[in-house]
Design a protein around this motif. Sequence first.
Motif, mmCIF file in Angstrom:
data_model
loop_
_atom_site.group_PDB
_atom_site.id
_atom_site.type_symbol
_atom_site.label_atom_id
_atom_site.label_comp_id
_atom_site.label_asym_id
_atom_site.label_seq_id
_atom_site.Cartn_x
_atom_site.Cartn_y
_atom_site.Cartn_z
ATOM 1 N N GLY A 148 0.812 -1.211 0.000
ATOM 2 C CA GLY A 148 0.000 0.000 0.000
ATOM 3 C C GLY A 148 0.842 1.256 0.000
ATOM 4 N N LEU A 149 2.160 1.123 0.275
ATOM 5 C CA LEU A 149 3.075 2.254 0.204
ATOM 6 C C LEU A 149 3.483 2.490 -1.247
ATOM 7 C CD1 LEU A 149 5.463 1.376 3.189
ATOM 8 C CD2 LEU A 149 3.636 3.100 3.177
ATOM 9 N N PRO A 150 3.836 3.729 -1.606
ATOM 10 C CA PRO A 150 4.340 3.974 -2.959
ATOM 11 C C PRO A 150 5.558 3.089 -3.251
ATOM 12 C CG PRO A 150 3.829 6.046 -1.855
ATOM 13 C CD PRO A 150 3.737 4.965 -0.808
ATOM 14 N N ARG A 151 5.671 2.623 -4.471
ATOM 15 C CA ARG A 151 6.777 1.714 -4.815
ATOM 16 C C ARG A 151 8.158 2.306 -4.531
ATOM 17 N NH1 ARG A 151 4.769 -2.721 -7.234
ATOM 18 N NH2 ARG A 151 2.758 -2.546 -8.306
ATOM 19 N N PRO A 152 8.411 3.588 -4.810
ATOM 20 C CA PRO A 152 9.738 4.135 -4.478
ATOM 21 C C PRO A 152 10.031 4.074 -2.976
ATOM 22 C CG PRO A 152 8.590 5.582 -6.011
ATOM 23 C CD PRO A 152 7.583 4.576 -5.541
ATOM 24 N N VAL A 153 8.998 4.223 -2.160
ATOM 25 C CA VAL A 153 9.172 4.134 -0.710
ATOM 26 C C VAL A 153 9.515 2.707 -0.310
ATOM 27 C CG1 VAL A 153 7.978 4.301 1.513
ATOM 28 C CG2 VAL A 153 7.702 6.114 -0.188
ATOM 29 N N GLU A 154 8.807 1.736 -0.870
ATOM 30 C CA GLU A 154 9.117 0.334 -0.587
ATOM 31 C C GLU A 154 10.579 0.032 -0.922
ATOM 32 O OE1 GLU A 154 4.916 -2.103 -1.086
ATOM 33 O OE2 GLU A 154 6.388 -2.170 -2.697
ATOM 34 N N ALA A 155 11.033 0.521 -2.080
ATOM 35 C CA ALA A 155 12.413 0.267 -2.507
ATOM 36 C C ALA A 155 13.410 0.893 -1.538
ATOM 37 C CB ALA A 155 12.629 0.812 -3.916
ATOM 38 N N ALA A 156 13.115 2.112 -1.074
ATOM 39 C CA ALA A 156 14.037 2.810 -0.167
ATOM 40 C C ALA A 156 14.107 2.140 1.202
ATOM 41 C CB ALA A 156 13.589 4.266 -0.008
ATOM 42 N N LEU A 157 13.024 1.464 1.606
ATOM 43 C CA LEU A 157 12.963 0.870 2.940
ATOM 44 C C LEU A 157 13.423 -0.583 2.998
ATOM 45 C CD1 LEU A 157 9.510 2.295 4.117
ATOM 46 C CD2 LEU A 157 11.773 3.039 4.875
ATOM 47 N N GLN A 158 13.690 -1.193 1.867
ATOM 48 C CA GLN A 158 14.064 -2.616 1.850
ATOM 49 C C GLN A 158 15.211 -2.930 2.802
ATOM 50 O OE1 GLN A 158 12.754 -5.334 0.526
ATOM 51 N NE2 GLN A 158 11.057 -4.229 -0.434
ATOM 52 N N ARG A 159 16.198 -2.073 2.858
ATOM 53 C CA ARG A 159 17.394 -2.331 3.683
ATOM 54 C C ARG A 159 17.104 -2.264 5.180
ATOM 55 N NH1 ARG A 159 21.077 3.076 3.625
ATOM 56 N NH2 ARG A 159 22.273 1.743 4.992
ATOM 57 N N TYR A 160 15.940 -1.692 5.543
ATOM 58 C CA TYR A 160 15.596 -1.556 6.960
ATOM 59 C C TYR A 160 14.591 -2.603 7.441
ATOM 60 C CZ TYR A 160 17.917 2.929 6.407
ATOM 61 O OH TYR A 160 18.845 3.910 6.151
ATOM 62 N N LYS A 161 14.183 -3.493 6.558
ATOM 63 C CA LYS A 161 13.221 -4.514 6.957
ATOM 64 C C LYS A 161 13.887 -5.519 7.899
ATOM 65 C CE LYS A 161 10.064 -6.068 4.204
ATOM 66 N NZ LYS A 161 9.329 -6.727 3.101
ATOM 67 N N ALA A 162 13.142 -5.907 8.929
ATOM 68 C CA ALA A 162 13.656 -6.894 9.881
ATOM 69 C C ALA A 162 13.723 -8.264 9.211
ATOM 70 C CB ALA A 162 12.762 -6.968 11.107
ATOM 71 N N VAL A 163 14.743 -9.020 9.563
ATOM 72 C CA VAL A 163 14.869 -10.391 9.076
ATOM 73 C C VAL A 163 14.179 -11.279 10.085
ATOM 74 C CG1 VAL A 163 16.427 -12.240 8.442
ATOM 75 C CG2 VAL A 163 17.054 -9.863 7.954
ATOM 76 N N LEU A 164 13.030 -11.818 9.695
ATOM 77 C CA LEU A 164 12.218 -12.615 10.639
ATOM 78 C C LEU A 164 12.606 -14.080 10.584
ATOM 79 C CD1 LEU A 164 8.768 -10.913 9.929
ATOM 80 C CD2 LEU A 164 10.430 -10.378 11.708
#
Length: 211
Positions: free
Chosen positions: A195-211
Amino acid sequence: MNSVVSVVEAAGSRRLTTVDHVTSELRIVDAADTAAIERWIDQASSAIETFCSRVFAAERVIETFDLVPGDATRPKLVLKRYPVFEVVSVICDGAPVDPDAYRTNRENGMLRLKSGLWRGSEIIVDYRAGYRLPGEIAETEAPDASALPLPSDIESATIQVVNAKRHASRRDPLMRAESLEGISSMTFATAGTSGLPRPVEAALQRYKAVL
């Protein structure tokens, strides 16, 4: 290895940007928009936390690890909250662990014994982790004085989401493009699966937690 996190000292705010930063970045001059901007900041911050599966605000938490037989010889503990800026205590099966006996990787929240392996059935880690959020002042005597500031690209992503919500409030949410005959054409960014804009998703990938 399963673990449960309990918050001991909650953050006063989990907003990933401020009204002042939003109005400056987006050049908003109408003070009447302040209440809406605050609401959009809250929504954007929550959506980004959900996408990244983590809390960014600095908090003191207690994380309890329940070890099963197969986990009883793990060389490291991976904390759910990071970056870690203070480990208050580590207790293994009721006995305190000497702080000199382990190393803490501040960046990824990993606790590794200097020698040997983590053993026992329950390990309780009391620690402080997270970032100092925009608008928060680093006070020398405050518990979170050594917390790192929130990375600027996370705040930038939050402002992008706020901007998207601001535009969406003024147009048909299903409209993808808008043309002004003989003048110009504008295309709005499409949303990703979160639901987030695609550029935002791309910018946040490196901050996603590894579950």
